[in-house]
Design a protein around this motif. Structure first.
Motif, PDB file in Angstrom:
ATOM      1  N   ARG A 177       0.321 -91.793  -4.688  1.00  0.00           N
ATOM      2  CA  ARG A 177       0.254 -92.235  -3.287  1.00  0.00           C
ATOM      3  C   ARG A 177       1.508 -91.912  -2.496  1.00  0.00           C
ATOM      4  O   ARG A 177       1.440 -91.665  -1.301  1.00  0.00           O
ATOM      5  N   LYS A 178       2.652 -91.933  -3.154  1.00  0.00           N
ATOM      6  CA  LYS A 178       3.920 -91.790  -2.448  1.00  0.00           C
ATOM      7  C   LYS A 178       4.574 -90.425  -2.585  1.00  0.00           C
ATOM      8  O   LYS A 178       5.398 -90.065  -1.757  1.00  0.00           O
ATOM      9  N   GLU A 179       4.251 -89.676  -3.635  1.00  0.00           N
ATOM     10  CA  GLU A 179       5.042 -88.495  -3.962  1.00  0.00           C
ATOM     11  C   GLU A 179       4.189 -87.293  -4.353  1.00  0.00           C
ATOM     12  O   GLU A 179       3.094 -87.434  -4.880  1.00  0.00           O
ATOM     13  N   ILE A 180       4.794 -86.128  -4.125  1.00  0.00           N
ATOM     14  CA  ILE A 180       4.327 -84.886  -4.731  1.00  0.00           C
ATOM     15  C   ILE A 180       5.242 -84.670  -5.930  1.00  0.00           C
ATOM     16  O   ILE A 180       6.468 -84.786  -5.809  1.00  0.00           O
TER      17      ILE A 180
ATOM     18  N   GLY B 117      -2.935 -91.824 -13.501  1.00  0.00           N
ATOM     19  CA  GLY B 117      -3.362 -92.049 -12.128  1.00  0.00           C
ATOM     20  C   GLY B 117      -2.952 -90.992 -11.119  1.00  0.00           C
ATOM     21  O   GLY B 117      -3.154 -91.171  -9.916  1.00  0.00           O
ATOM     22  N   TYR B 118      -2.404 -89.900 -11.576  1.00  0.00           N
ATOM     23  CA  TYR B 118      -2.026 -88.819 -10.680  1.00  0.00           C
ATOM     24  C   TYR B 118      -3.238 -87.939 -10.363  1.00  0.00           C
ATOM     25  O   TYR B 118      -4.138 -87.790 -11.192  1.00  0.00           O
ATOM     26  N   SER B 119      -3.220 -87.339  -9.206  1.00  0.00           N
ATOM     27  CA  SER B 119      -4.189 -86.296  -8.864  1.00  0.00           C
ATOM     28  C   SER B 119      -3.526 -84.958  -9.149  1.00  0.00           C
ATOM     29  O   SER B 119      -2.366 -84.752  -8.775  1.00  0.00           O
ATOM     30  N   ILE B 120      -4.246 -84.064  -9.787  1.00  0.00           N
ATOM     31  CA  ILE B 120      -3.715 -82.728 -10.044  1.00  0.00           C
ATOM     32  C   ILE B 120      -4.083 -81.856  -8.845  1.00  0.00           C
ATOM     33  O   ILE B 120      -5.269 -81.621  -8.581  1.00  0.00           O
ATOM     34  N   LEU B 121      -3.085 -81.392  -8.126  1.00  0.00           N
ATOM     35  CA  LEU B 121      -3.327 -80.551  -6.954  1.00  0.00           C
ATOM     36  C   LEU B 121      -3.451 -79.086  -7.342  1.00  0.00           C
ATOM     37  O   LEU B 121      -4.339 -78.386  -6.853  1.00  0.00           O
ATOM     38  N   TYR B 122      -2.548 -78.620  -8.192  1.00  0.00           N
ATOM     39  CA  TYR B 122      -2.541 -77.218  -8.620  1.00  0.00           C
ATOM     40  C   TYR B 122      -2.028 -77.133 -10.051  1.00  0.00           C
ATOM     41  O   TYR B 122      -1.182 -77.918 -10.461  1.00  0.00           O
ATOM     42  N   THR B 123      -2.522 -76.148 -10.766  1.00  0.00           N
ATOM     43  CA  THR B 123      -1.918 -75.765 -12.039  1.00  0.00           C
ATOM     44  C   THR B 123      -1.520 -74.305 -11.904  1.00  0.00           C
ATOM     45  O   THR B 123      -2.205 -73.513 -11.255  1.00  0.00           O
ATOM     46  N   ASN B 124      -0.388 -73.983 -12.472  1.00  0.00           N
ATOM     47  CA  ASN B 124       0.159 -72.623 -12.410  1.00  0.00           C
ATOM     48  C   ASN B 124       0.212 -72.089 -10.985  1.00  0.00           C
ATOM     49  O   ASN B 124      -0.217 -70.972 -10.715  1.00  0.00           O
ATOM     50  N   TRP B 125       0.753 -72.888 -10.078  1.00  0.00           N
ATOM     51  CA  TRP B 125       0.901 -72.484  -8.682  1.00  0.00           C
ATOM     52  C   TRP B 125       1.979 -71.419  -8.586  1.00  0.00           C
ATOM     53  O   TRP B 125       3.055 -71.558  -9.156  1.00  0.00           O
TER      54      TRP B 125
ATOM     55  N   ALA C 133       9.389 -75.384  -5.096  1.00  0.00           N
ATOM     56  CA  ALA C 133       9.045 -76.601  -4.357  1.00  0.00           C
ATOM     57  C   ALA C 133       9.332 -76.425  -2.872  1.00  0.00           C
ATOM     58  O   ALA C 133       8.544 -76.858  -2.019  1.00  0.00           O
ATOM     59  N   ASN C 134      10.429 -75.778  -2.555  1.00  0.00           N
ATOM     60  CA  ASN C 134      10.774 -75.495  -1.166  1.00  0.00           C
ATOM     61  C   ASN C 134       9.666 -74.684  -0.507  1.00  0.00           C
ATOM     62  O   ASN C 134       9.207 -75.013   0.591  1.00  0.00           O
ATOM     63  N   ALA C 135       9.202 -73.643  -1.196  1.00  0.00           N
ATOM     64  CA  ALA C 135       8.126 -72.811  -0.656  1.00  0.00           C
ATOM     65  C   ALA C 135       6.846 -73.616  -0.489  1.00  0.00           C
ATOM     66  O   ALA C 135       6.167 -73.518   0.538  1.00  0.00           O
ATOM     67  N   PHE C 136       6.512 -74.416  -1.477  1.00  0.00           N
ATOM     68  CA  PHE C 136       5.289 -75.224  -1.412  1.00  0.00           C
ATOM     69  C   PHE C 136       5.339 -76.179  -0.226  1.00  0.00           C
ATOM     70  O   PHE C 136       4.388 -76.277   0.550  1.00  0.00           O
ATOM     71  N   VAL C 137       6.432 -76.915  -0.093  1.00  0.00           N
ATOM     72  CA  VAL C 137       6.577 -77.883   0.990  1.00  0.00           C
ATOM     73  C   VAL C 137       6.499 -77.184   2.346  1.00  0.00           C
ATOM     74  O   VAL C 137       5.836 -77.653   3.267  1.00  0.00           O
TER      75      VAL C 137
ATOM     76  N   SER D 269       3.210 -77.826   4.626  1.00  0.00           N
ATOM     77  CA  SER D 269       3.658 -78.851   5.575  1.00  0.00           C
ATOM     78  C   SER D 269       3.553 -80.244   4.963  1.00  0.00           C
ATOM     79  O   SER D 269       3.054 -81.173   5.574  1.00  0.00           O
ATOM     80  N   GLU D 270       4.012 -80.354   3.747  1.00  0.00           N
ATOM     81  CA  GLU D 270       3.923 -81.609   2.993  1.00  0.00           C
ATOM     82  C   GLU D 270       4.940 -82.614   3.509  1.00  0.00           C
ATOM     83  O   GLU D 270       6.086 -82.272   3.754  1.00  0.00           O
ATOM     84  N   GLN D 271       4.512 -83.858   3.679  1.00  0.00           N
ATOM     85  CA  GLN D 271       5.367 -84.908   4.225  1.00  0.00           C
ATOM     86  C   GLN D 271       5.766 -85.984   3.214  1.00  0.00           C
ATOM     87  O   GLN D 271       6.599 -86.814   3.516  1.00  0.00           O
ATOM     88  N   ARG D 272       5.157 -85.991   2.042  1.00  0.00           N
ATOM     89  CA  ARG D 272       5.502 -87.008   1.049  1.00  0.00           C
ATOM     90  C   ARG D 272       6.836 -86.674   0.374  1.00  0.00           C
ATOM     91  O   ARG D 272       7.284 -85.532   0.384  1.00  0.00           O
ATOM     92  N   ASN D 273       7.440 -87.685  -0.216  1.00  0.00           N
ATOM     93  CA  ASN D 273       8.639 -87.452  -1.013  1.00  0.00           C
ATOM     94  C   ASN D 273       8.276 -86.568  -2.187  1.00  0.00           C
ATOM     95  O   ASN D 273       7.115 -86.536  -2.620  1.00  0.00           O
ATOM     96  N   ILE D 274       9.265 -85.872  -2.725  1.00  0.00           N
ATOM     97  CA  ILE D 274       8.992 -85.035  -3.883  1.00  0.00           C
ATOM     98  C   ILE D 274       9.864 -85.467  -5.060  1.00  0.00           C
ATOM     99  O   ILE D 274      10.887 -86.121  -4.893  1.00  0.00           O
ATOM    100  N   ARG D 275       9.391 -85.077  -6.234  1.00  0.00           N
ATOM    101  CA  ARG D 275      10.054 -85.441  -7.477  1.00  0.00           C
ATOM    102  C   ARG D 275       9.850 -84.300  -8.465  1.00  0.00           C
ATOM    103  O   ARG D 275       8.843 -83.602  -8.421  1.00  0.00           O
ATOM    104  N   PHE D 276      10.815 -84.134  -9.370  1.00  0.00           N
ATOM    105  CA  PHE D 276      10.727 -83.118 -10.410  1.00  0.00           C
ATOM    106  C   PHE D 276      10.641 -83.800 -11.764  1.00  0.00           C
ATOM    107  O   PHE D 276      11.529 -84.566 -12.138  1.00  0.00           O
TER     108      PHE D 276
END
Length: 141
Positions: A47-50, A25-33, A82-86, A90-97
């Motif tokens: 819905r909640k996280e990047i 159920g995840y959306s793939i935003l980028y591959t090999n970013w 991840a720091n650079a991406f956020v 201007s990402e506002q969702r929580n992040i996870r690794f």
């Protein structure tokens, strides 16, 4: 293993991992970013996280299980990316690794796949002006 075979196995693993995430159920935003020398294999979202995903694919466990290759240096690079991406998005969702470890048999079939959600915590304080400030205090395990 030749470099070409290694690259092909890695690409196959990333395709398998992206399909696994889509099926969950995840959306793939980028591959090999990439940004400079920083890289994230897959950036996905729910819905909640990047979710920043490192994919490790191996054809044997001779050198250890695939997930064991995500060492302290790799974690540090993932957090920096991840720091650079956020910051730049201007990402506002929580992040996870996450880490997805894949073992591919000689015939190309998937022998084993494991999705380690929240595989490690970033040593950071999130969302100070849409970014986070690293605190490089790593726990040694």
């Amino acid at each position: 293993m030749s470099d070409a075979k290694h690259i092909l196995i890695g690409r196959r693993g990333e395709e398998i991992a992206a399909n696994l995430l889509k099926n969950k159920g995840y959306s793939i935003l980028y591959t090999n970013w990439r940004l400079g020398h920083l890289e994230i294999d897959i950036i996905a979202a729910n819905r909640k996280e990047i979710v920043f995903v490192e994919v490790k694919t191996r054809s044997s466990t001779f050198g250890g299980n695939p997930e064991q290759a995500v060492d302290r240096t790799k974690k540090r690079h993932m957090v920096a990316a991840a720091n650079a991406f956020v910051k730049y998005h201007s990402e506002q969702r929580n992040i996870r690794f996450d880490v997805i470890a894949i073992l591919i048999a000689k015939g190309g079939e998937i022998e084993d796949i494991q999705h380690f959600e929240n595989a490690f915590a970033a040593p950071a304080v999130f969302r100070t002006n849409n970014s986070f400030l690293p605190r490089w205090r790593w726990k040694h395990s």
